[in-house]
Design a protein around this motif. Structure first.
Motif, PDB file in Angstrom:
ATOM      1  N   VAL A 117      37.043  36.702  41.036  1.00  0.00           N
ATOM      2  CA  VAL A 117      37.078  37.981  40.340  1.00  0.00           C
ATOM      3  C   VAL A 117      38.510  38.434  40.074  1.00  0.00           C
ATOM      4  N   SER A 118      38.763  38.874  38.859  1.00  0.00           N
ATOM      5  CA  SER A 118      40.025  39.510  38.486  1.00  0.00           C
ATOM      6  C   SER A 118      39.717  40.937  38.066  1.00  0.00           C
ATOM      7  N   THR A 119      40.428  41.895  38.640  1.00  0.00           N
ATOM      8  CA  THR A 119      40.205  43.298  38.326  1.00  0.00           C
ATOM      9  C   THR A 119      41.331  43.813  37.446  1.00  0.00           C
ATOM     10  N   TYR A 120      40.955  44.392  36.316  1.00  0.00           N
ATOM     11  CA  TYR A 120      41.917  44.967  35.379  1.00  0.00           C
ATOM     12  C   TYR A 120      41.838  46.485  35.411  1.00  0.00           C
ATOM     13  N   GLN A 121      42.978  47.133  35.223  1.00  0.00           N
ATOM     14  CA  GLN A 121      43.047  48.588  35.266  1.00  0.00           C
ATOM     15  C   GLN A 121      43.605  49.160  33.964  1.00  0.00           C
ATOM     16  N   PHE A 122      43.276  50.428  33.715  1.00  0.00           N
ATOM     17  CA  PHE A 122      43.762  51.164  32.534  1.00  0.00           C
ATOM     18  C   PHE A 122      43.409  50.448  31.231  1.00  0.00           C
TER      19      PHE A 122
ATOM     20  N   ARG B 196      47.902  38.558  33.775  1.00  0.00           N
ATOM     21  CA  ARG B 196      48.439  39.092  35.033  1.00  0.00           C
ATOM     22  C   ARG B 196      48.989  40.510  34.898  1.00  0.00           C
ATOM     23  N   GLU B 197      49.655  40.806  33.792  1.00  0.00           N
ATOM     24  CA  GLU B 197      50.319  42.107  33.676  1.00  0.00           C
ATOM     25  C   GLU B 197      49.335  43.273  33.559  1.00  0.00           C
ATOM     26  N   TRP B 198      48.083  42.991  33.276  1.00  0.00           N
ATOM     27  CA  TRP B 198      47.081  44.059  33.169  1.00  0.00           C
ATOM     28  C   TRP B 198      46.223  44.202  34.432  1.00  0.00           C
ATOM     29  N   MET B 199      46.418  43.294  35.359  1.00  0.00           N
ATOM     30  CA  MET B 199      45.565  43.300  36.538  1.00  0.00           C
ATOM     31  C   MET B 199      45.979  44.377  37.535  1.00  0.00           C
ATOM     32  N   ALA B 200      44.998  44.832  38.337  1.00  0.00           N
ATOM     33  CA  ALA B 200      45.266  45.825  39.382  1.00  0.00           C
ATOM     34  C   ALA B 200      46.237  45.252  40.396  1.00  0.00           C
ATOM     35  N   GLY B 201      47.108  46.124  40.916  1.00  0.00           N
ATOM     36  CA  GLY B 201      48.130  45.678  41.844  1.00  0.00           C
ATOM     37  C   GLY B 201      47.727  45.812  43.304  1.00  0.00           C
ATOM     38  N   ASP B 202      48.734  45.696  44.165  1.00  0.00           N
ATOM     39  CA  ASP B 202      48.481  45.748  45.602  1.00  0.00           C
ATOM     40  C   ASP B 202      47.870  47.075  46.034  1.00  0.00           C
ATOM     41  N   ASP B 203      48.256  48.176  45.378  1.00  0.00           N
ATOM     42  CA  ASP B 203      47.729  49.486  45.775  1.00  0.00           C
ATOM     43  C   ASP B 203      46.217  49.549  45.600  1.00  0.00           C
ATOM     44  N   TYR B 204      45.712  48.876  44.584  1.00  0.00           N
ATOM     45  CA  TYR B 204      44.267  48.845  44.364  1.00  0.00           C
ATOM     46  C   TYR B 204      43.565  48.136  45.516  1.00  0.00           C
ATOM     47  N   HIS B 205      44.106  47.022  45.935  1.00  0.00           N
ATOM     48  CA  HIS B 205      43.472  46.230  46.987  1.00  0.00           C
ATOM     49  C   HIS B 205      43.632  46.890  48.360  1.00  0.00           C
ATOM     50  N   VAL B 206      44.783  47.511  48.611  1.00  0.00           N
ATOM     51  CA  VAL B 206      44.972  48.250  49.867  1.00  0.00           C
ATOM     52  C   VAL B 206      43.986  49.415  49.938  1.00  0.00           C
TER      53      VAL B 206
END
Length: 593
Positions: free
Chosen positions: A70-75, A96-106
């Motif tokens: 799974v790849s999660t995209y944001q905005f 990669r540049e559109w995917m959710a970052g570490d803050d999303y996973h934390v």
């Protein structure tokens, strides 16, 4: 594209507000253009609408799963969809540049998800999706392999307490209702969520309505009820729409109506739309509303479990309580009781809002320290400002100061510092918040929502609000703090229902922990947080002012003068301290002190 592709688009209220409907339409169009809607590939490529993903600040959230990865995209916006389909869905290369970052996973990794586990993964309008995650297996197990008494005992042993605010043991409540001789009993789901900033129930009904229906079936079987109601506010149109779809689907499958799961048990559910009165969250006012009367509480006892809807024994549980029942029946009381703290079992869904980086819907194990919620899941205070307090329990709760940052968030922990769990709202406050103004904000809400039936609430909350307003306007006087305390305690101790009893909590808690702010407002006529405009002086810094004239245009009393492209000035003899000049200045030239 060789493996299975699943695309999930967040279609909760937050997602839709951010443009999810256009994103979904764009995916449908791009799927058609790429031939992905062809019958030969439909089994390998699926597009789903899903409920709230929790991290509402990142919407529109989109998951693209390729063979389980799974790849999660944001905005995500509609103009980004073409590239997503071309490069990731068809080409198999994540962007990669559109995917959710570490803050999303934390944000997600620090939660313990029980009832939110399937939100964002299943289509809330598909009963097959719910069945695919063991939906309705708990109801079937209860009806076909357990006696009603065994179901009650299982819930008792789990330690589940009502998630609507009071925290009363659910199984005990059921046993009291079942013990009453009656020719009819009722189950009511209280989805009348009215706290400012609260969206737990709405998101759960929007994202997984079948879980609530299954919980009601289990409750009905346990107490011997054949009729149920979902009382939900009309301001939740998406939740109501998906609930109607789910009820129709459940009836078609034989999960509601006569002879459920082939047994002799009969149960069905109706929807009752509320008009948005906060007081109707109180169970006796809610009952009055269903009966067609004005939503006003009555004195207790008798309690609804003994004499409720139309005089019959009635169980009222909120959305979250009911959604906890299927996993308890499926996994057992011991499993549920292993989560949480000694006296507060299981998890709690919280609407995390306020001056915090990561806002959204979260689920935590009971007893998690406040600091972990704020600084791990929440990511800390927005703008790196200092944490000041957190308001829990909505307008009925209290403000918890920074000194209790290690406090365990459970029923006992919150009560020990003068607050409450409530339905699960949590508003984080920082150094720029005025605690006197916060108390005034919540009193404004509860005073407006008072049904007016009892004098202590009708008149007492009005007097409290008048005193708070006077203090925030620089008209406070000696003895006001003591008067507030005395009046707040009188309202708390003598009101008819929970609204009046808890309405003074923000006042009591802010005086207890932030008395110095009240004293500054009264004695020095100053607001330390610089929020109460009537206590401030506004002036313009000449070195910062570019002379754009926006402040002068915003000033309704012509207190600001100055030539174009030259520093402006404020005549404080004319200034009414409305703050409009401060709000419109883009150059930080207007200062308040």
């Amino acid at each position: 594209m060789n493996g299975e592709i699943i695309v999930n688009v967040c279609m909760g209220t937050g997602g839709i507000a951010a443009g999810a409907e256009m994103v979904m339409k764009a995916f449908q169009d791009e799927f058609a253009a790429a031939g992905l809607e062809n019958a030969t590939v439909q089994n390998r490529c699926k597009l789903h609408k899903v409920g709230c993903r929790g991290f509402c600040a990142k919407d529109v959230l989109v998951d693209i799963s390729v063979d389980g990865e799974v790849s999660t995209y944001q905005f995500i916006q509609e103009d980004m969809v073409k590239r997503l389909v071309r490069e990731h869905v068809v080409g198999g290369k994540p962007i990669r540049e559109w995917m959710a970052g570490d803050d999303y996973h934390v944000f997600h990794d620090n939660q313990t998800k029980v009832i939110l586990h399937d939100l964002g993964k299943i289509n809330p309008e598909s009963i097959d999706d719910y069945i695919g995650v063991e939906g309705y297996t708990a109801a079937k197990k209860a009806l076909m392999t357990m006696t009603a008494e065994e179901v009650v005992n299982e819930v008792k042993n789990s330690g589940l307490r009502g998630r609507g605010g009071g925290g009363f043991p659910t199984g005990l409540k059921w046993s009291l209702c079942a013990a009453n001789e009656a020719d009819q009993r009722y189950v009511i789901c209280n989805a009348d969520e009215g706290d400012p900033g609260a969206f737990m129930d709405r998101s759960m009904v929007e994202g997984n309505p079948h879980a609530v229906i299954e919980g009601m079936i289990i409750t009905a079987y346990a107490i011997g009820a054949t009729r149920g109601y979902v009382y939900i506010r009309a301001e939740y149109p998406l939740a109501v729409q998906r609930l109607r779809i789910a009820l129709d689907q459940a009836r078609e499958r034989g999960f509601l109506g006569e002879k459920l799961f082939g047994t002799s048990f009969e149960f069905d559910i109706k929807i009752k739309l509320g008009a948005g009165a906060f007081v109707c969250g109180e169970e006796t006012a809610l009952i009055a509303s269903i009966e067609g009367e004005r939503g006003m509480p009555r004195a207790k006892p008798p309690f609804p479990a003994n004499k409720g809807l139309w005089g019959k024994p009635t169980i009222i549980n909120n959305v979250e309580t009911l959604a906890n029942l299927p996993p308890i029946i499926n996994k057992g009381a011991e499993w549920f009781a292993s989560i949480g703290s000694e006296k507060s079992k299981g998890t709690k869904v919280i609407a995390l809002t306020g001056k915090i980086r990561n806002t959204g819907l979260i689920e935590i194990p009971m007893g998690m320290p406040l600091k972990d919620i704020i600084f791990k899941i929440g990511g800390g205070i927005e703008g790196d400002k200092l944490f000041k307090a957190v308001q829990t329990g909505g307008p009925s709760g209290g403000c918890i100061p920074q000194q209790f940052i290690d406090l365990p968030v459970d029923y006992e922990g919150l009560k020990s510092v003068g607050s409450m769990m409530g339905s699960g709202g949590m508003v984080v406050l920082d150094e720029t918040d005025c605690m006197v103004n916060i108390a005034k904000f919540f009193l404004t809400f509860t005073q407006e929502e008072s049904c007016g039936k009892c004098v202590p609430c009708r008149i007492g909350t009005k007097r409290l609000l008048e005193i708070l307003t006077r203090i925030t306007e620089g008209k406070g006087k000696k003895g006001d703090i003591e008067l507030l305390q005395e009046l707040a305690e009188d309202v708390r101790d003598s009101s008819l229902c929970g609204l009046g009893m808890s309405a003074p909590n923000p006042v009591i808690s802010t005086i207890k922990y932030f008395r110095h702010e009240y004293e500054a407002h009264i004695n020095r006529k100053k607001c330390p947080a610089k929020v109460c405009n009537k206590l401030l002086t506004f002036f313009i810094r000449p070195d910062q002012c570019v002379g754009c004239g926006m402040c002068a245009k915003a000033c309704s009393v012509k207190a600001i003068s100055g030539d174009l492209k030259q520093p402006h000035r404020i005549d404080n003899a004319l200034c009414i301290k409305c703050g409009s000049c401060y709000d419109v200045c883009k150059f930080n030239a207007v200062v308040k002190d």
